[in-house]
Write a protein that holds these residues in place. Structure first.
Motif, PDB file in Angstrom:
ATOM      1  N   ARG A  79       0.822  -1.225   0.000  1.00 21.19           N
ATOM      2  CA  ARG A  79       0.000   0.000   0.000  1.00 21.19           C
ATOM      3  C   ARG A  79       0.851   1.268   0.000  1.00 21.19           C
ATOM      4  O   ARG A  79       0.320   2.372   0.028  1.00 21.19           O
ATOM      5  N   TYR A  80       2.155   1.118  -0.001  1.00 24.20           N
ATOM      6  CA  TYR A  80       3.041   2.276  -0.021  1.00 24.20           C
ATOM      7  C   TYR A  80       3.558   2.550  -1.428  1.00 24.20           C
ATOM      8  O   TYR A  80       3.758   1.634  -2.215  1.00 24.20           O
ATOM      9  N   ILE A  81       3.780   3.818  -1.713  1.00 24.07           N
ATOM     10  CA  ILE A  81       4.395   4.218  -2.974  1.00 24.07           C
ATOM     11  C   ILE A  81       5.697   4.909  -2.612  1.00 24.07           C
ATOM     12  O   ILE A  81       5.699   5.912  -1.890  1.00 24.07           O
TER      13      ILE A  81
ATOM     14  N   ARG B 145      -2.055   7.260  -4.015  1.00 21.98           N
ATOM     15  CA  ARG B 145      -1.764   7.907  -5.295  1.00 21.98           C
ATOM     16  C   ARG B 145      -2.116   9.397  -5.283  1.00 21.98           C
ATOM     17  O   ARG B 145      -1.354  10.204  -5.786  1.00 21.98           O
ATOM     18  N   PRO B 146      -3.287   9.792  -4.707  1.00 20.11           N
ATOM     19  CA  PRO B 146      -3.592  11.233  -4.656  1.00 20.11           C
ATOM     20  C   PRO B 146      -2.515  12.029  -3.909  1.00 20.11           C
ATOM     21  O   PRO B 146      -2.173  13.134  -4.313  1.00 20.11           O
ATOM     22  N   ALA B 147      -1.962  11.460  -2.840  1.00 21.34           N
ATOM     23  CA  ALA B 147      -0.896  12.148  -2.097  1.00 21.34           C
ATOM     24  C   ALA B 147       0.341  12.297  -2.977  1.00 21.34           C
ATOM     25  O   ALA B 147       0.984  13.348  -3.001  1.00 21.34           O
ATOM     26  N   MET B 148       0.670  11.248  -3.728  1.00 24.61           N
ATOM     27  CA  MET B 148       1.819  11.308  -4.630  1.00 24.61           C
ATOM     28  C   MET B 148       1.579  12.355  -5.717  1.00 24.61           C
ATOM     29  O   MET B 148       2.455  13.159  -6.013  1.00 24.61           O
TER      30      MET B 148
ATOM     31  N   ALA C  90       2.127  12.126 -17.352  1.00 25.81           N
ATOM     32  CA  ALA C  90       1.507  10.894 -17.871  1.00 25.81           C
ATOM     33  C   ALA C  90       2.167   9.671 -17.241  1.00 25.81           C
ATOM     34  O   ALA C  90       1.479   8.710 -16.896  1.00 25.81           O
ATOM     35  N   ALA C  91       3.483   9.705 -17.084  1.00 21.75           N
ATOM     36  CA  ALA C  91       4.197   8.565 -16.489  1.00 21.75           C
ATOM     37  C   ALA C  91       3.742   8.354 -15.040  1.00 21.75           C
ATOM     38  O   ALA C  91       3.541   7.221 -14.614  1.00 21.75           O
ATOM     39  N   PHE C  92       3.563   9.437 -14.288  1.00 21.91           N
ATOM     40  CA  PHE C  92       3.092   9.308 -12.907  1.00 21.91           C
ATOM     41  C   PHE C  92       1.668   8.755 -12.860  1.00 21.91           C
ATOM     42  O   PHE C  92       1.328   7.987 -11.979  1.00 21.91           O
ATOM     43  N   LYS C  93       0.834   9.165 -13.800  1.00 24.84           N
ATOM     44  CA  LYS C  93      -0.547   8.696 -13.797  1.00 24.84           C
ATOM     45  C   LYS C  93      -0.639   7.200 -14.090  1.00 24.84           C
ATOM     46  O   LYS C  93      -1.626   6.568 -13.761  1.00 24.84           O
TER      47      LYS C  93
END
Length: 77
Positions: free
Chosen positions: A23-25, A44-47, A72-75
């Motif tokens: 669950r961590y990024i 993901r929203p926090a990132m 785009a790469a992050f998405k």
């Protein structure tokens, strides 16, 4: 299972990778200016909030294509 994404890489000193670890990024940013920085996000929203602060559109106004590619790469993460 760890899923690794390469966001960009100009050479071995300027690159950014994102690993999804459960669950961590975990985002690793390596630059010849600052060395290695690691950021851990719970969602993901926090990132994406960090991404939008780190890569503000104004600083890429001369290179909008690179900006779009990075976002785009992050998405895709």
């Amino acid at each position: 299972m760890i899923k690794k994404h390469e966001i960009y890489k100009t050479d071995k000193w300027n690159m950014m990778t994102v690993e999804v670890q459960g669950r961590y990024i975990v985002l690793r940013e390596i630059s010849d200016q600052w060395g290695e920085e690691t950021h851990t996000f719970m969602s993901r929203p926090a990132m994406m909030q960090w991404v939008n602060n780190r890569f503000n559109k104004e600083s890429y106004k001369d290179n909008e294509e690179e900006y779009k590619n990075i976002i785009a790469a992050f998405k895709q993460v």
